[in-house]
Design an enzyme around this catalytic site. Structure first.
Site, PDB file in Angstrom:
ATOM      1  N   GLU A 118       0.595  -1.737   0.036  1.00 46.65           N
ATOM      2  CA  GLU A 118      -0.131   0.362   0.340  1.00 46.65           C
ATOM      3  C   GLU A 118       0.825   1.123  -0.012  1.00 46.65           C
ATOM      4  OE1 GLU A 118      -4.170  -1.275   2.056  1.00 46.65           O
ATOM      5  OE2 GLU A 118      -2.502  -1.123   3.124  1.00 46.65           O
ATOM      6  N   CYS A 131       3.571   8.347   1.348  1.00 46.62           N
ATOM      7  CA  CYS A 131       4.062   7.305   2.489  1.00 46.62           C
ATOM      8  C   CYS A 131       4.273   6.211   1.734  1.00 46.62           C
ATOM      9  CB  CYS A 131       3.080   7.555   3.591  1.00 46.62           C
ATOM     10  SG  CYS A 131       3.329   5.734   4.775  1.00 46.62           S
ATOM     11  N   CYS A 138       7.614  -6.909   6.927  1.00 48.19           N
ATOM     12  CA  CYS A 138       8.409  -6.932   7.985  1.00 48.19           C
ATOM     13  C   CYS A 138       8.900  -8.044   8.648  1.00 48.19           C
ATOM     14  CB  CYS A 138       8.036  -5.463   8.488  1.00 48.19           C
ATOM     15  SG  CYS A 138       8.794  -5.128   9.426  1.00 48.19           S
ATOM     16  N   CYS A 142       7.252  -5.714  16.184  1.00 54.26           N
ATOM     17  CA  CYS A 142       6.353  -4.484  16.733  1.00 54.26           C
ATOM     18  C   CYS A 142       5.294  -4.875  17.646  1.00 54.26           C
ATOM     19  CB  CYS A 142       6.999  -3.773  16.668  1.00 54.26           C
ATOM     20  SG  CYS A 142       7.922  -3.011  15.695  1.00 54.26           S
ATOM     21  N   CYS A 145       1.791  -2.987  15.612  1.00 54.42           N
ATOM     22  CA  CYS A 145       1.821  -2.522  14.459  1.00 54.42           C
ATOM     23  C   CYS A 145       0.778  -3.828  13.563  1.00 54.42           C
ATOM     24  CB  CYS A 145       3.476  -2.999  13.663  1.00 54.42           C
ATOM     25  SG  CYS A 145       3.189  -2.026  12.555  1.00 54.42           S
ATOM     26  N   GLY A 203       7.402  -1.935   6.043  1.00 54.11           N
ATOM     27  CA  GLY A 203       8.292  -2.986   6.386  1.00 54.11           C
ATOM     28  C   GLY A 203       9.621  -1.823   6.775  1.00 54.11           C
ATOM     29  N   GLU A 204      11.104  -1.973   6.567  1.00 54.44           N
ATOM     30  CA  GLU A 204      11.769  -1.313   7.624  1.00 54.44           C
ATOM     31  C   GLU A 204      12.828  -1.812   6.366  1.00 54.44           C
ATOM     32  OE1 GLU A 204      13.085  -0.610  10.700  1.00 54.44           O
ATOM     33  OE2 GLU A 204      14.619   0.338   8.617  1.00 54.44           O
ATOM     34  N   SER A 235      11.686   6.683   8.006  1.00 49.94           N
ATOM     35  CA  SER A 235      11.405   6.141   8.983  1.00 49.94           C
ATOM     36  C   SER A 235      12.046   4.717   9.893  1.00 49.94           C
ATOM     37  CB  SER A 235      10.296   6.327   9.756  1.00 49.94           C
ATOM     38  OG  SER A 235       9.730   5.612  11.037  1.00 49.94           O
ATOM     39  N   SER A 257      11.578   5.430  15.853  1.00 52.07           N
ATOM     40  CA  SER A 257       9.784   4.532  16.293  1.00 52.07           C
ATOM     41  C   SER A 257      10.734   4.354  17.363  1.00 52.07           C
ATOM     42  CB  SER A 257      10.112   3.769  15.326  1.00 52.07           C
ATOM     43  OG  SER A 257       9.427   4.198  14.275  1.00 52.07           O
ATOM     44  N   LEU A 258      10.784   5.304  18.453  1.00 47.01           N
ATOM     45  CA  LEU A 258      11.075   5.712  19.923  1.00 47.01           C
ATOM     46  C   LEU A 258       9.719   4.783  20.963  1.00 47.01           C
ATOM     47  CD1 LEU A 258      13.831   6.202  21.523  1.00 47.01           C
ATOM     48  CD2 LEU A 258      12.633   7.917  22.385  1.00 47.01           C
ATOM     49  N   HIS A 259       8.665   5.417  20.454  1.00 48.35           N
ATOM     50  CA  HIS A 259       7.589   4.296  21.394  1.00 48.35           C
ATOM     51  C   HIS A 259       7.774   4.280  23.063  1.00 48.35           C
ATOM     52  CE1 HIS A 259       6.385   5.051  17.607  1.00 48.35           C
ATOM     53  NE2 HIS A 259       6.690   3.439  17.364  1.00 48.35           N
ATOM     54  N   ASN A 334      -3.841   3.803  15.953  1.00 43.64           N
ATOM     55  CA  ASN A 334      -4.573   3.277  15.498  1.00 43.64           C
ATOM     56  C   ASN A 334      -4.728   1.450  15.549  1.00 43.64           C
ATOM     57  OD1 ASN A 334      -5.208   6.142  14.194  1.00 43.64           O
ATOM     58  ND2 ASN A 334      -2.670   5.749  13.236  1.00 43.64           N
ATOM     59  N   CYS A 377      -1.092   5.252   9.789  1.00 45.65           N
ATOM     60  CA  CYS A 377      -0.120   4.282  10.107  1.00 45.65           C
ATOM     61  C   CYS A 377      -0.260   3.212  10.889  1.00 45.65           C
ATOM     62  CB  CYS A 377       1.201   5.567  11.563  1.00 45.65           C
ATOM     63  SG  CYS A 377       1.551   7.037  11.106  1.00 45.65           S
TER      64      CYS A 377
HETATM   65  N1  SAH Z   1       9.643  -0.016  10.298  1.00 44.32           N
HETATM   66  C1  SAH Z   1       9.908   1.556   9.998  1.00 44.32           C
HETATM   67  C2  SAH Z   1       8.979   2.493   9.164  1.00 44.32           C
HETATM   68  C3  SAH Z   1       7.305   1.771   9.186  1.00 44.32           C
HETATM   69  S1  SAH Z   1       6.275   2.181  10.292  1.00 44.32           S
HETATM   70  C4  SAH Z   1       9.483   1.815  11.794  1.00 44.32           C
HETATM   71  O1  SAH Z   1       9.127   1.151  12.440  1.00 44.32           O
HETATM   72  O2  SAH Z   1       9.974   2.825  11.867  1.00 44.32           O
HETATM   73  C5  SAH Z   1       5.963   3.942  10.288  1.00 44.32           C
HETATM   74  C6  SAH Z   1       5.314   4.345  11.350  1.00 44.32           C
HETATM   75  O3  SAH Z   1       3.938   3.505  12.471  1.00 44.32           O
HETATM   76  C7  SAH Z   1       6.477   3.607  12.843  1.00 44.32           C
HETATM   77  O4  SAH Z   1       6.508   4.825  13.779  1.00 44.32           O
HETATM   78  C8  SAH Z   1       5.591   2.971  13.431  1.00 44.32           C
HETATM   79  O5  SAH Z   1       5.940   2.206  15.094  1.00 44.32           O
HETATM   80  C9  SAH Z   1       4.268   3.698  13.773  1.00 44.32           C
HETATM   81  N2  SAH Z   1       3.839   2.149  13.536  1.00 44.32           N
HETATM   82  C10 SAH Z   1       3.351   1.291  13.577  1.00 44.32           C
HETATM   83  N3  SAH Z   1       1.613   0.473  14.064  1.00 44.32           N
HETATM   84  C11 SAH Z   1       1.202   1.770  14.845  1.00 44.32           C
HETATM   85  C12 SAH Z   1      -0.165   2.323  14.991  1.00 44.32           C
HETATM   86  N4  SAH Z   1      -0.841   0.795  14.773  1.00 44.32           N
HETATM   87  N5  SAH Z   1      -0.475   3.028  15.211  1.00 44.32           N
HETATM   88  C13 SAH Z   1       0.369   4.167  15.254  1.00 44.32           C
HETATM   89  N6  SAH Z   1       1.263   3.812  14.384  1.00 44.32           N
HETATM   90  C14 SAH Z   1       1.869   2.920  14.561  1.00 44.32           C
HETATM   91 FE1  SF4 Z   2       8.524  -3.185  10.883  1.00 47.02          FE
HETATM   92 FE2  SF4 Z   2       7.763  -0.778  11.580  1.00 47.02          FE
HETATM   93 FE3  SF4 Z   2       5.636  -1.814  12.114  1.00 47.02          FE
HETATM   94 FE4  SF4 Z   2       8.264  -2.969  13.839  1.00 47.02          FE
HETATM   95  S1  SF4 Z   2       7.104  -1.065  13.507  1.00 47.02           S
HETATM   96  S2  SF4 Z   2       6.580  -3.739  12.634  1.00 47.02           S
HETATM   97  S3  SF4 Z   2       9.733  -2.557  12.162  1.00 47.02           S
HETATM   98  S4  SF4 Z   2       6.763  -1.719  10.168  1.00 47.02           S
END
Ligand code: SAH
Ligand code: SF4
Length: 405
Positions: A118, A131, A138, A142, A145, A203-204, A235, A257-259, A334, A377
């Protein structure tokens, strides 16, 4: 209202390797090889590559016949051998807020079913952000995600990464002299409609380094797509050894992506943290080659109710980032079907943001965009997965009725 346009799958062979190859999305080297293959003499190659490159990436032409300064016979020969096809659109959706999402089908490259990815376009008044995805699925998991619940199918090729940009430009008329779509949805007032690119789709990206790099070089090339490097943001979940290399070799902006602010929690939310813990990650950020107050790193922090959203954690976040030119993006979680988290309450997000703001960060809370079309996201792929689940149910029903059950 969500507008969905299903494209007739008129080109099922777009996913078949027997199809003529497309040149759209290739860099200069790829075009050179294709032209040589088509019989262009060595001493003309450079000039012909430049012509094609400009038609493809400045004008966005999708038909060899439009290349008026290319000799007629060569246009015909190119047309016999190649196409200028973009990735095949399976489905296009437009959100009430103007966000556009495309579900794209890619060739399987000989490995099973044709995979889907997508691409999402997010218009605002003064900018338009595209985006894009870097992998199908991936390898990382996480826990918040949705993409992370899918196994990695494969890396995208550089051509497929560029293809997402070409296709988006086609659909929103973002080429020199092209017409804008007259569907009444929001587009920025800027001259170019795609002003920013973020590698925040599926993806990463640092696990597909070479292809993402080649694609972003084409995107940033002033003789091609001309999106400035500072407006391209990669990212990453924190692949520490690749961060410095990415900065040195490409000079794009960076988002992390710190979180979580403690290793114990980040180990759980972003499991790659077990390999590259927070202290190492922040050290790599401090040393990022293109870092200044004008070029800040964005730290993404997804707000998970009762998990990482306390005010003590907000204060710790500010303490951790001290000394790094940083922006903080608080992202409301989300949800997706079966997700083990809830989004923090709005009041809590505001209190968290206040701590961060008081420390001098503008920290906009990123308003979720395109939620109605599952384009926000971390939601990518969810709709297509749901469809597949319902297909499975239908198939199971059919099978069981066939069994006379
Ligand atoms: N893999 C890379 C880039 C793709 S994810 C990464 O992890 O950075 C893009 C962003 O969306 C990242 O910051 C990820 O942590 C965030 N993200 C993933 N799932 C999410 C969700 N359910 N709600 C909000 N943000 C989310
Ligand atoms: Fe992969 Fe980024 Fe999702 Fe983590 S947040 S599973 S690295 S796409």
């Amino acid at each position: 209202m969500v507008l969905t346009i299903d494209q007739p799958s008129a080109a099922p062979d777009a996913a078949s390797p027997a199809e003529k190859p497309s040149l759209a999305g290739l860099g200069r080297d790829g075009l050179r090889a294709a032209l040589a293959e088509a019989g262009v003499p060595e001493k003309q190659l450079r000039m012909r590559v430049n012509q094609l490159y400009s038609w493809l990436y400045v004008r966005g032409v999708a038909d060899f016949e439009a290349m008026t300064d290319v000799a007629k016979e060569l246009r015909a020969e190119l047309g016999r051998r190649y196409t200028l096809a973009r990735p095949q659109i399976v489905n296009e959706q437009i959100s009430v807020d103007g966000t556009r999402k495309w579900l794209l089908r890619l060739p399987s490259l000989g490995r099973g079913k044709a995979p889907e990815i997508e691409t999402v376009y997010i218009p605002e008044a003064a900018r338009g952000t595209l985006c894009i995805s870097s992998q199908v699925g991936c390898t990382l998991n996480c826990t918040f995600c949705h993409t992370g619940t899918q196994r990695l199918v494969r890396n995208l090729t550089a051509q497929e990464i560029v293809g997402q940009i070409l296709l988006a430009r086609d659909r929103i008329g973002d080429w020199q002299g092209a017409e804008l779509p007259d569907d009444g949805h929001l587009l920025p007032t800027t001259d170019r409609k795609i002003t920013n690119i973020v590698l925040m789709g599926m993806g990463e990206p640092l696990y597909n380094f070479d292809n993402v790099k080649a694609a972003m070089e084409l995107a940033a090339d002033g003789e091609a797509l001309s999106v400035s490097k500072r407006r391209i943001t990669l990212s990453t979940s924190g692949i520490v050894p690749e961060i410095a290399r990415w900065g040195a070799e490409t000079g794009t902006s960076l988002a992390i992506s710190l979180h979580a602010v403690r290793d114990e929690l980040r180990d759980e939310l972003v499991p790659i943290n077990r390999k590259y813990p927070i202290a190492e990650l922040l050290e790599a950020c401090r040393n990022y080659p293109v870092l200044s107050n004008a070029r800040r790193i964005t730290f993404e922090y997804v707000m998970l109710k009762g998990v990482n959203d306390s005010l003590a954690e907000a204060r710790e976040l500010v303490r951790l980032l001290a000394g790094i030119p940083a922006k903080i993006n608080l992202i409301p979680f989300n949800p997706w079907p079966g997700a083990p988290y809830e989004c923090s309450d709005w009041e809590q997000i505001e209190r968290f943001a206040e701590v961060v703001n008081k420390a001098g960060y503008a920290s906009p809370v990123r308003t979720p965009r395109g939620r109605d079309i599952y384009a926000a996201c971390g939601q990518l792929r969810s709709e297509s997965v749901k469809q597949r689940a319902s297909e499975r149910v239908a198939a199971a029903d059919a099978a069981s009725s066939g069994n006379g059950a």
